[in-house]
Scaffold this motif. Structure first.
Motif, mmCIF file in Angstrom:
data_model
loop_
_atom_site.group_PDB
_atom_site.id
_atom_site.type_symbol
_atom_site.label_atom_id
_atom_site.label_comp_id
_atom_site.label_asym_id
_atom_site.label_seq_id
_atom_site.Cartn_x
_atom_site.Cartn_y
_atom_site.Cartn_z
ATOM 1 N N UNK A 97 -17.639 63.866 -19.980
ATOM 2 C CA UNK A 97 -17.483 64.818 -18.560
ATOM 3 C C UNK A 97 -16.163 64.966 -18.438
ATOM 4 N N UNK A 98 -14.624 64.724 -19.231
ATOM 5 C CA UNK A 98 -13.507 65.361 -18.211
ATOM 6 C C UNK A 98 -13.532 66.022 -19.799
ATOM 7 N N UNK A 99 -13.499 65.704 -20.842
ATOM 8 C CA UNK A 99 -13.009 66.119 -21.591
ATOM 9 C C UNK A 99 -13.750 67.883 -22.061
ATOM 10 N N UNK A 100 -14.817 68.112 -22.026
ATOM 11 C CA UNK A 100 -16.142 68.516 -21.542
ATOM 12 C C UNK A 100 -16.116 69.745 -23.230
ATOM 13 N N UNK A 101 -15.609 68.784 -24.401
ATOM 14 C CA UNK A 101 -16.621 69.090 -25.736
ATOM 15 C C UNK A 101 -16.020 67.774 -26.641
ATOM 16 N N UNK A 102 -16.260 67.333 -27.348
ATOM 17 C CA UNK A 102 -16.609 66.572 -28.330
ATOM 18 C C UNK A 102 -15.381 66.887 -29.196
ATOM 19 N N UNK A 103 -14.679 67.824 -29.304
ATOM 20 C CA UNK A 103 -13.822 68.448 -30.632
ATOM 21 C C UNK A 103 -12.417 67.953 -29.041
ATOM 22 N N UNK A 104 -11.515 67.436 -29.107
ATOM 23 C CA UNK A 104 -10.528 67.093 -28.597
ATOM 24 C C UNK A 104 -9.007 66.301 -28.964
ATOM 25 N N UNK A 125 -25.532 76.138 -29.839
ATOM 26 C CA UNK A 125 -25.123 75.469 -29.748
ATOM 27 C C UNK A 125 -23.870 76.091 -28.357
ATOM 28 N N UNK A 126 -23.923 75.468 -27.082
ATOM 29 C CA UNK A 126 -22.981 76.231 -26.599
ATOM 30 C C UNK A 126 -20.875 75.866 -26.690
ATOM 31 N N UNK A 127 -20.266 76.682 -26.359
ATOM 32 C CA UNK A 127 -18.767 76.661 -26.306
ATOM 33 C C UNK A 127 -18.197 75.869 -25.476
ATOM 34 N N UNK A 128 -16.858 75.235 -26.092
ATOM 35 C CA UNK A 128 -16.737 74.151 -25.081
ATOM 36 C C UNK A 128 -15.769 74.710 -23.821
ATOM 37 N N UNK A 129 -16.314 73.663 -22.744
ATOM 38 C CA UNK A 129 -15.088 74.175 -21.305
ATOM 39 C C UNK A 129 -13.408 73.742 -21.212
ATOM 40 N N UNK A 130 -12.843 74.207 -21.369
ATOM 41 C CA UNK A 130 -11.827 73.884 -20.292
ATOM 42 C C UNK A 130 -11.391 72.735 -19.616
ATOM 43 N N UNK A 131 -10.699 71.283 -20.360
ATOM 44 C CA UNK A 131 -11.523 69.854 -19.806
ATOM 45 C C UNK A 131 -10.359 70.744 -18.250
ATOM 46 N N UNK A 132 -11.626 69.282 -17.094
ATOM 47 C CA UNK A 132 -11.402 69.288 -16.088
ATOM 48 C C UNK A 132 -10.901 68.652 -15.616
ATOM 49 N N UNK A 133 -9.129 68.037 -15.757
ATOM 50 C CA UNK A 133 -8.114 68.118 -16.001
ATOM 51 C C UNK A 133 -7.469 67.129 -16.347
ATOM 52 N N UNK A 134 -6.336 66.773 -16.436
ATOM 53 C CA UNK A 134 -5.327 65.623 -17.648
ATOM 54 C C UNK A 134 -5.712 64.064 -17.567
ATOM 55 N N UNK A 135 -5.432 63.419 -18.278
ATOM 56 C CA UNK A 135 -5.604 62.223 -17.466
ATOM 57 C C UNK A 135 -4.795 61.450 -17.061
#
Length: 427
Positions: free
Chosen positions: A315-322, A282-292
């Motif tokens: 597409x904003x969270x760039x992770x399934x865990x947040x 599995x790839x790592x999570x990425x930094x979120x693209x932006x804030x809400x």
């Protein structure tokens, strides 16, 4: 010499009798010489005499020779060749027809030299072929033959997925070398790695792997290496050629499981083998693209504020865990109070959150913070004032009165909590 006599009288059709010869293992050519007799008084055939050649104790296959009526004793030759480590066994079979009569076999001899009449096949050359391809070659026989003679080539495939078919081609009478067969190997798989690739390093959008393709099934030079990678869920996949023992797979999605296999190719058409065992990673999570975005007020009361924001997804969270937290601050008792609360309404199509236990008529600064294991992004800050509310009572001990001839003068302190602008005191 062996002997077998079958009396078919009183036998119903389809009964069988067998005479089995010893296994022949010599790496040589043999001639099976025997006499046979099939006859009945009525003239109807008493049965069929079949001869089989059973290779390596495998299936009995089709008869290589048979007859159903002779009336007199006859002589036959079967020319058989085998090559180490193969062995074979000759099986004589009588199948009754239901008519009375006799079927006899006599003077069965195994001669360690070629037959005097029947041609012998010469040894075939080795043929190498890739998956799904055809390999056609000539197999020849030495010796004279009659045009009415039947020539059989019995073959063995050493590959479980290989199919071999034989075709007899007619030739002129008494020609010593005859074209006899076309062989078709199908789905012979070369070059399948035994072990999966190894993982070197992991990023949010890339994976470094070691091909780990030294242990393989197959032979011959490797002319191409490829990496096949696909998402574990879904149908997307890609194949990339690789010219080294390590490879960086880029442009991947963060926090996504991939299955990675290696394909190896040998020379020739169809020389690419099946994919080897897969590495699941599995790839790592990425930094979120932006804030809400679009943080807005839904409702304001004296002691609570309800806010909403624009929905967001992977597409904003760039992770399934947040997680999403609501941060707010306000002045109370001359000191700044800072609070945060987790919002659980992140999957909704109209997400919102209510902040409670606030003070009336107070400025509250609010922002949303989106966090995953790799980073955080904040929304813009929103400043909201709560509504006014009923003030607290005038402190009783602060009420003082001064009496005059015609009036009473009163004075008092403000309530401890005004909760707004006081517009009127009533006495």
């Amino acid at each position: 010499g062996s002997f077998m006599l079958v009396n078919t009288s009183g036998r119903f059709a389809g009964q069988k009798a067998h005479l089995l010869m010893p296994h022949l293992k010599e790496n040589d050519t043999h001639c099976i010489d025997f006499h046979y007799y099939v006859s009945s008084k009525s003239g109807a055939s008493p049965g069929i005499l079949n001869v089989y050649v059973k290779v390596n104790d495998g299936p009995i296959g089709n008869p290589v020779w048979n007859t159903s009526i002779t009336a007199t004793w006859n002589r036959a030759e079967l020319a058989i060749s085998t090559f180490w480590p193969n062995f074979y066994q000759v099986v004589f079979e009588v199948v009754t027809s239901g008519h009375s009569g006799y079927v006899a076999i006599d003077e069965v001899k195994v001669l360690g030299h070629p037959c005097t009449k029947t041609p012998h096949f010469l040894r075939l050359q080795s043929v190498e072929v890739n998956a799904g391809q055809f390999a056609t070659f000539q197999c020849t026989a030495n010796g004279g033959t009659d045009s009415s003679d039947r020539l059989w080539l019995q073959v063995i495939s050493f590959f479980p997925n290989g199919l071999i078919s034989g075709e007899r081609r007619q030739s002129e009478r008494n020609v010593k070398r005859k074209k006899l067969c076309a062989v078709n190997f199908i789905d012979i798989r070369f070059y399948i790695p035994i072990a999966p690739p190894q993982l070197s390093s992991v990023g949010a959008t890339y994976l470094w792997i070691q091909l780990n393709a030294n242990s393989i099934n197959g032979d011959g030079p490797i002319i191409q290496r490829e990496v096949e990678y696909r998402t574990s869920s879904g149908s997307w996949y890609d194949i990339q050629p690789v010219d080294s023992t390590s490879y960086k797979i880029g442009h991947l999605d963060p926090d996504t499981e991939y299955e990675i296999s290696v394909l190896l190719t040998r020379p020739g058409e169809g020389g690419t083998g099946s994919p080897g065992p897969a590495l699941k990673t599995r790839t790592k999570c990425a930094d979120p693209m932006r804030g809400p975005r679009r943080l807005e007020v839904v409702e304001i009361k004296s002691r609570q504020i309800t806010i909403c924001w624009e929905p967001f997804g992977y597409n904003v969270t760039r992770c399934h865990r947040y997680n999403l937290t609501v941060h707010y601050r306000y002045q109370a008792g001359g000191q700044e109070q800072v609070r945060e609360e987790v919002s659980w309404d992140t999957e909704s199509s109209h997400p919102q959150h209510t902040i409670t236990n606030l003070s009336p008529y107070t400025n509250v600064s609010i922002k949303l913070v989106l966090m995953n294991p790799e980073g955080r992004k904040e929304s813009q800050e929103l400043v909201v004032q709560t509504d006014e509310d009923v003030p607290s009572a005038v402190p009783l001990e602060s009420i003082q009165g001064s009496t005059f001839e015609e009036k009473i003068f009163l004075q008092w302190r403000e309530p401890a909590q005004t909760y707004g602008v006081i517009t009127l005191y009533e006495v």
